[in-house]
Structures are given as structure tokens and as C-alpha cells.
Design a protein around this motif. Structure first.
Motif, PDB file in Angstrom:
ATOM      1  N   GLY A  97      -8.384 -26.210  10.040  1.00  0.00           N
ATOM      2  CA  GLY A  97      -6.961 -25.955  10.181  1.00  0.00           C
ATOM      3  C   GLY A  97      -6.380 -25.064   9.109  1.00  0.00           C
ATOM      4  N   GLY A  98      -7.176 -24.702   8.101  1.00  0.00           N
ATOM      5  CA  GLY A  98      -6.682 -23.853   7.024  1.00  0.00           C
ATOM      6  C   GLY A  98      -7.106 -22.401   7.192  1.00  0.00           C
ATOM      7  N   ASP A  99      -6.759 -21.587   6.206  1.00  0.00           N
ATOM      8  CA  ASP A  99      -7.061 -20.162   6.225  1.00  0.00           C
ATOM      9  C   ASP A  99      -8.161 -19.850   5.224  1.00  0.00           C
ATOM     10  N   SER A 100      -9.000 -18.878   5.557  1.00  0.00           N
ATOM     11  CA  SER A 100     -10.067 -18.420   4.675  1.00  0.00           C
ATOM     12  C   SER A 100      -9.854 -16.944   4.373  1.00  0.00           C
ATOM     13  N   TRP A 101     -10.249 -16.520   3.155  1.00  0.00           N
ATOM     14  CA  TRP A 101     -10.019 -15.125   2.776  1.00  0.00           C
ATOM     15  C   TRP A 101     -11.076 -14.673   1.770  1.00  0.00           C
ATOM     16  N   PHE A 102     -11.224 -13.347   1.696  1.00  0.00           N
ATOM     17  CA  PHE A 102     -12.096 -12.706   0.706  1.00  0.00           C
ATOM     18  C   PHE A 102     -11.473 -11.357   0.376  1.00  0.00           C
ATOM     19  N   ARG A 103     -11.240 -11.109  -0.920  1.00  0.00           N
ATOM     20  CA  ARG A 103     -10.582  -9.855  -1.324  1.00  0.00           C
ATOM     21  C   ARG A 103     -11.257  -9.280  -2.568  1.00  0.00           C
ATOM     22  N   THR A 104     -11.595  -8.002  -2.497  1.00  0.00           N
ATOM     23  CA  THR A 104     -12.006  -7.220  -3.663  1.00  0.00           C
ATOM     24  C   THR A 104     -11.193  -5.936  -3.647  1.00  0.00           C
ATOM     25  N   ARG A 105     -11.560  -5.002  -4.523  1.00  0.00           N
ATOM     26  CA  ARG A 105     -10.806  -3.745  -4.591  1.00  0.00           C
ATOM     27  C   ARG A 105     -10.832  -2.989  -3.268  1.00  0.00           C
ATOM     28  N   ASP A 106     -11.981  -3.015  -2.552  1.00  0.00           N
ATOM     29  CA  ASP A 106     -12.087  -2.236  -1.320  1.00  0.00           C
ATOM     30  C   ASP A 106     -12.335  -3.087  -0.077  1.00  0.00           C
ATOM     31  N   THR A 107     -12.179  -4.396  -0.180  1.00  0.00           N
ATOM     32  CA  THR A 107     -12.454  -5.285   0.947  1.00  0.00           C
ATOM     33  C   THR A 107     -11.345  -6.312   1.083  1.00  0.00           C
ATOM     34  N   ARG A 108     -10.955  -6.571   2.330  1.00  0.00           N
ATOM     35  CA  ARG A 108      -9.989  -7.626   2.610  1.00  0.00           C
ATOM     36  C   ARG A 108     -10.376  -8.297   3.926  1.00  0.00           C
ATOM     37  N   ILE A 109     -10.615  -9.582   3.878  1.00  0.00           N
ATOM     38  CA  ILE A 109     -10.915 -10.365   5.074  1.00  0.00           C
ATOM     39  C   ILE A 109      -9.984 -11.568   5.096  1.00  0.00           C
ATOM     40  N   ALA A 110      -9.391 -11.841   6.241  1.00  0.00           N
ATOM     41  CA  ALA A 110      -8.545 -13.026   6.402  1.00  0.00           C
ATOM     42  C   ALA A 110      -8.820 -13.636   7.771  1.00  0.00           C
ATOM     43  N   TYR A 155      -5.745 -17.870  16.675  1.00  0.00           N
ATOM     44  CA  TYR A 155      -6.303 -17.515  15.374  1.00  0.00           C
ATOM     45  C   TYR A 155      -6.261 -16.004  15.233  1.00  0.00           C
ATOM     46  N   ARG A 156      -6.229 -15.565  13.968  1.00  0.00           N
ATOM     47  CA  ARG A 156      -6.222 -14.135  13.662  1.00  0.00           C
ATOM     48  C   ARG A 156      -7.375 -13.803  12.737  1.00  0.00           C
ATOM     49  N   LEU A 157      -7.986 -12.643  12.952  1.00  0.00           N
ATOM     50  CA  LEU A 157      -8.983 -12.105  12.041  1.00  0.00           C
ATOM     51  C   LEU A 157      -8.560 -10.694  11.654  1.00  0.00           C
ATOM     52  N   GLU A 158      -8.426 -10.484  10.345  1.00  0.00           N
ATOM     53  CA  GLU A 158      -8.144  -9.149   9.827  1.00  0.00           C
ATOM     54  C   GLU A 158      -9.248  -8.779   8.839  1.00  0.00           C
ATOM     55  N   LEU A 159      -9.807  -7.594   9.007  1.00  0.00           N
ATOM     56  CA  LEU A 159     -10.861  -7.123   8.113  1.00  0.00           C
ATOM     57  C   LEU A 159     -10.631  -5.665   7.757  1.00  0.00           C
ATOM     58  N   ARG A 160     -10.771  -5.371   6.471  1.00  0.00           N
ATOM     59  CA  ARG A 160     -10.785  -3.997   5.969  1.00  0.00           C
ATOM     60  C   ARG A 160     -11.950  -3.906   4.987  1.00  0.00           C
ATOM     61  N   CYS A 161     -12.957  -3.131   5.321  1.00  0.00           N
ATOM     62  CA  CYS A 161     -14.083  -2.936   4.420  1.00  0.00           C
ATOM     63  C   CYS A 161     -14.638  -1.541   4.655  1.00  0.00           C
ATOM     64  N   PRO A 162     -15.502  -1.041   3.792  1.00  0.00           N
ATOM     65  CA  PRO A 162     -16.055   0.290   4.004  1.00  0.00           C
ATOM     66  C   PRO A 162     -16.691   0.421   5.393  1.00  0.00           C
ATOM     67  N   HIS A 163     -16.265   1.438   6.132  1.00  0.00           N
ATOM     68  CA  HIS A 163     -16.845   1.824   7.424  1.00  0.00           C
ATOM     69  C   HIS A 163     -16.396   0.968   8.596  1.00  0.00           C
ATOM     70  N   MET A 164     -15.506  -0.025   8.395  1.00  0.00           N
ATOM     71  CA  MET A 164     -15.079  -0.835   9.535  1.00  0.00           C
ATOM     72  C   MET A 164     -13.746  -1.503   9.258  1.00  0.00           C
ATOM     73  N   GLU A 165     -12.924  -1.600  10.319  1.00  0.00           N
ATOM     74  CA  GLU A 165     -11.682  -2.356  10.300  1.00  0.00           C
ATOM     75  C   GLU A 165     -11.599  -3.179  11.582  1.00  0.00           C
ATOM     76  N   ILE A 166     -11.046  -4.381  11.477  1.00  0.00           N
ATOM     77  CA  ILE A 166     -10.863  -5.252  12.637  1.00  0.00           C
ATOM     78  C   ILE A 166      -9.471  -5.863  12.585  1.00  0.00           C
ATOM     79  N   ASP A 167      -8.784  -5.838  13.708  1.00  0.00           N
ATOM     80  CA  ASP A 167      -7.564  -6.612  13.919  1.00  0.00           C
ATOM     81  C   ASP A 167      -7.755  -7.350  15.233  1.00  0.00           C
ATOM     82  N   ALA A 168      -7.923  -8.667  15.162  1.00  0.00           N
ATOM     83  CA  ALA A 168      -8.233  -9.452  16.358  1.00  0.00           C
ATOM     84  C   ALA A 168      -7.407 -10.720  16.387  1.00  0.00           C
ATOM     85  N   GLU A 169      -7.064 -11.141  17.591  1.00  0.00           N
ATOM     86  CA  GLU A 169      -6.419 -12.431  17.806  1.00  0.00           C
ATOM     87  C   GLU A 169      -7.135 -13.121  18.952  1.00  0.00           C
ATOM     88  N   PHE A 170      -7.400 -14.442  18.804  1.00  0.00           N
ATOM     89  CA  PHE A 170      -8.147 -15.152  19.831  1.00  0.00           C
ATOM     90  C   PHE A 170      -7.609 -16.563  19.983  1.00  0.00           C
TER      91      PHE A 170
END
Length: 330
Positions: free
Chosen positions: A111-124, A133-148
Motif C-alpha cells: 500500500g505504500g510508495d517505492s522510489w529510487f533517485r540518483t543524479r540521472d535516474t528517477r523511479i517511482a 497504480y503509477r510507474l514513472e521512470l527516467r533513466c539513461p536511454h529510457m523513460e516510462i509513464d504508466a498507469e495500471f
């Protein structure tokens, strides 16, 4: 066979874990409340407490997976995107959390949220309104914006003992309706009409842990199978909006050639599938304090499943999913 409703906590008021398979969502995985013989001191729990949050996104053209893994003394992540039309992995990213250079957390429950963040990476991985649920990703060579979501079938909650560890619990979803977009160096890919699923796991595991895993879902049926450290605890079939518990699973495959066909079946005669890989993500690592060997083929399942040993077989045809062979020393 109908599963009982999930308890609010996987640890009872007497400090004993509530072992079994349940339908629904647990609110607390409160391992510090464990009583003997499962109780462990704080340092042991810190070294053996493992949590991960894994999301799969599947369309006719694309298969993606994103995971955040908390191994107790650090947190890692990975993400990949696989083009099913030509068998090409368009993005394959992983990152270890380096002290002072990252912020990360795996939720204390599904029921909670998970995340990972560095200078060039963001995952939620986050909850959204309406049971979605929502998935957001920003990392080298790929981006994702998804809802399911929302789910048409309940979550599976499975809890059980772990040899060499203490206890483990996991929450698995059925197939969830998917919308959104994946962007890679090659192109932009719509996710609308696809299927998502997720795996949230939280437990006190052994120093060395190994498993084989298989998972495949559409919006009508799906399954989760594991053989290894957790036995048959999490083996289940989603069918007609219900969760059907399954017996021990057997994985027959060539460890030296994981892209050859796999034969997977359960001892209760309720599932018999052949998995044909289309490609795979691999990662072998050997660090000073840890090591892992990992291969996750992506492909399709064909065969049959059924809700009971005497029930009619339901044909499974070209169901997209993954298998996995994984060893960790963590």
C-alpha cells in the motif's frame, strides 16, 4: 477453493507469523514483532531483511520490467524494454545505490510508495486514485509513464518460513489494465490496451537464496509460480476473478541454454505449460560482499490450466510473460 481474506498484519498478536495464502492486501509486515522461534536481533534483521517492488508491462509489441530492490545494506534498481517484434533489448539499465549519492526506499507494504533517485535516474512506483497504480521512470536511454489498474481480481498474499532465514511474505497482482507510454532511443511506444502486473516481496531471507520463477497474465487469467527458497507458498492461478492455490511447481529447462523451451507443471495436475523464450535479460555480479546470477527470459506460454484436478482444462495460448533463474548471495 476460496482463499481466506488477508489479515491486516502478517504477524499475529502472539508474535507468530500467519503462514498461508490469502486473498487481499496486508497493511503491515512488522517483523520486529516476531516471537520465538522466528524472532531475530536488530543487527540480524538489518542484514537479512530484503524487500523488492517489481512491475511488468506487456503489450503486443513491448515487454518492460522495472524493479527496486532493498537488500538491507544498500538498494539497487533495474529496468529494461524488450521489442517483441525483433527480439531486441532496446534498454537495459541497472544501478547500485552509492553512499551519499542516492535516495531510495521500498515501501513497508504494497500500500505504500517505492522510489529510487540518483543524479540521472528517477523511479517511482506509487498509488493512484481509484485503486490504480503509477510507474514513472527516467533513466539513461529510457523513460516510462504508466498507469495500471484497478484490479478485477484480488491480490495474493502468501506467507511462509524460509530455511536459513526466518519468514517471508509476498503480494502478487493479477493482470491489470494498462495505459501510458514508453520512450526509448528508437521510438515511442503506447502501452494502452496492454497488461501490467506487480510483485511486492518483504522478508527475512537466508544469506544465499535461489529460485526459479514464472509469471504470465492477461486480463482473463494469470499465474505465479516459484520453486526454491519459498517452496510452493506463492503458487497461484487467477481464473474467473478468483485466486486458485496451486501445488509445488517443477521447471524443466537447460540451465546452459535458457533460451531453449521450458516445461513447467504443478504436482496437483492443474497447470502444464511450455514457455518459448523470445529473448532474455541477464546479469552476473560478483562484489566483495555479495554476488548474483540472474537470467530472466521473456516470451510466451502455451498449454493449459484448470481450477481443480477434475475441472475442464482451459487452454493457454501465446500468453506473454517471463521465467527466471536467480541466485543471490546477499
Amino acid at each position: 477453493m476460496s482463499l481466506p481474506n488477508a489479515p491486516q498484519s502478517v504477524v499475529g498478536a502472539d508474535g507468530l507469523p500467519l503462514f498461508g495464502r490469502y486473498a487481499g492486501q496486508a497493511e503491515r509486515f512488522d517483523w520486529p514483532a516476531l516471537a520465538k522461534p522466528y524472532a531475530r536481533n536488530r543487527l540480524w534483521r538489518r542484514l537479512h531483511h530484503k524487500k523488492w517492488h517489481y512491475v511488468s508491462l506487456v503489450t503486443e509489441q513491448l515487454m518492460c520490467a522495472v524493479a527496486i530492490v532493498d537488500v538491507g545494506w544498500t538498494t539497487t534498481c533495474f529496468a529494461y524494454a524488450f521489442d517483441r517484434n525483433d527480439g531486441d533489448i532496446m534498454a537495459n539499465y541497472s544501478q547500485d545505490g552509492l553512499p551519499g549519492r542516492f535516495s531510495a526506499g521500498v515501501a513497508d507494504s504494497v500500500g505504500g510508495d517505492s522510489w529510487f533517485r540518483t543524479r540521472d535516474t528517477r523511479i517511482a512506483i506509487e498509488h493512484a486514485p481509484g485503486g490504480c497504480y503509477r510507474l514513472e521512470l527516467r533513466c539513461p536511454h529510457m523513460e516510462i509513464d504508466a498507469e495500471f489498474g484497478p484490479a478485477a481480481a484480488p491480490l495474493l498474499l502468501a506467507t511462509g518460513p524460509v530455511k536459513g532465514g526466518a519468514v517471508h511474505a509476498t503480494q502478487k497482482s493479477s493482470g491489470l489494465p494498462l495505459t501510458g507510454e514508453v520512450r526509448t532511443w528508437r521510438d515511442e511506444y503506447r502501452l494502452d490496451g496492454g497488461v501490467a502486473s506487480f510483485d511486492y516481496s518483504n522478508g527475512l531471507l537466508a544469506r544465499e537464496t535461489a529460485w526459479r520463477w514464472a509469471s504470465g497474465h492477461n486480463l482473463e487469467l494469470g499465474f505465479n509460480l516459484q520453486a526454491g527458497y519459498f517452496g510452493a507458498c506463492e503458487n497461484a492461478l487467477w481464473l474467473d476473478g478468483q485466486i486458485v492455490p496451486l501445488g509445488p511447481a517443477h521447471f524443466i529447462y537447460d540451465q546452459h541454454d535458457p533460451l531453449a523451451r521450458w516445461h513447467i507443471f504443478t504436482e496437483d495436475d492443474q497447470l502444464d505449460l511450455v514457455f518459448t523464450p523470445e529473448g532474455a535479460r541477464r546479469q552476473d555480479r560478483n562484489l566483495l560482499v555479495a554476488a548474483s546470477r540472474y537470467v530472466q527470459p521473456v516470451g510466451t506460454f502455451n498449454g493449459w490450466v484448470r481450477a481443480a484436478p477434475d475441472a475442464p482444462q482451459r487452454i493457454v495460448s501465446q500468453l506473454a510473460g517471463v521465467t527466471e533463474d536467480h541466485f543471490s548471495r546477499w
